[in-house]
Design an enzyme around this catalytic site. Sequence first.
Site, PDB file in Angstrom:
ATOM      1  CB  SER A 111      -1.057   0.101   1.073  1.00  8.29           C
ATOM      2  OG  SER A 111      -0.397  -0.062   2.270  1.00  8.29           O
ATOM      3  CG  ASN A 112       0.581   6.107  -1.413  1.00  4.98           C
ATOM      4  OD1 ASN A 112       0.892   6.776  -0.475  1.00  4.98           O
ATOM      5  ND2 ASN A 112       1.136   6.213  -2.658  1.00  4.98           N
ATOM      6  CB  SER A 113       4.219   6.138   2.106  1.00  2.37           C
ATOM      7  OG  SER A 113       3.881   7.279   1.194  1.00  2.37           O
TER       8      SER A 113
END
Length: 329
Positions: free
Chosen positions: A100-102
Amino acid sequence: EMLASGFGIIGFSWICSPACTELEVVVMDWLAKFLHLPQHFLHEVEGPGGGVIQGSASEAVLVAVLAAREQAVRRVQHSHPELTESEIRGKLIAYSSDQSNSCIEKAGVLAAMPIKLLPAGDDFVLRGDTLKQAIERDVAAGLIPVICVATLGTTGTCAYDDIESLASICEEKSVWLHVDAAYAGGAFALEECSELRRGLERVDSLNFNLHKFMLVNFDCAAMWLRDANKVIDSFNVDRIYLKHKHEGQTQIPDFRHWQIPLGRRFRALKVWITFRTLGAEGLRAHIRKHISLAGQFEDLVKADERFELIAPRALGLVCFRAKGDNEIT
């Protein structure tokens, strides 16, 4: 962008700019229909759902995480009155994929709630079995699961988490399910990509960035909620100078309750102009062009023996590397 800024609107409530609020209601329903989203995300349908424009996916994810946290605290307070609020908050836990994105991990930091990054499969996809095992381990350890943030179009390879299997676990365990479709969400509009929409009728909230696939200037991130009251109840702070006689009327939301800041920009105007200029079919053609260009590039990579693909092509994203050691890359 110049028009939206030039009008100088600070649209935190309907009364301070009716056009700002009402145009946002209109374009969010346009968008939901364009993307073939479930009916309960529409403002025009009687019910608690609806859409709002946030600044970015980061803000949308944070709103979902904070709302889910507050709903969980109230639910546990009701079922376990012997626990103090601080004891409950100390047990909260959330989940996402290690792909997943940061911004999802950052949302956990800002919400003071740990987010476990669960291992995706070899195909970079997070599935329900992995989530179920993590939840059962944490519940046995005395923790309280709150939210799972799934991704449709991961940052690294544009992989799609298995929404159906994740939804089954979230429904069983009373866990909020949010979908971050910041990039891939634009493809919901294409019938040939209809598979991406599987399970969306079961999620609590989702977001999509119009400033990626939709030719709208940054910042403009659409967010839909199955039950907006859960966000409003979590964020509502009403001072007397914010009150007006039209509060609570159907179809007139005060979007300040749906977001982190009080004031808000006239982002809906950018969406309206884009739709009115290009039309739904023009936007679909633009998305298809990106996907077609990626297909051409993928063919070039495959035809060159010096390079290799490291993940299947997904929409406009081609992941490739030079064969051999990483130093070559």
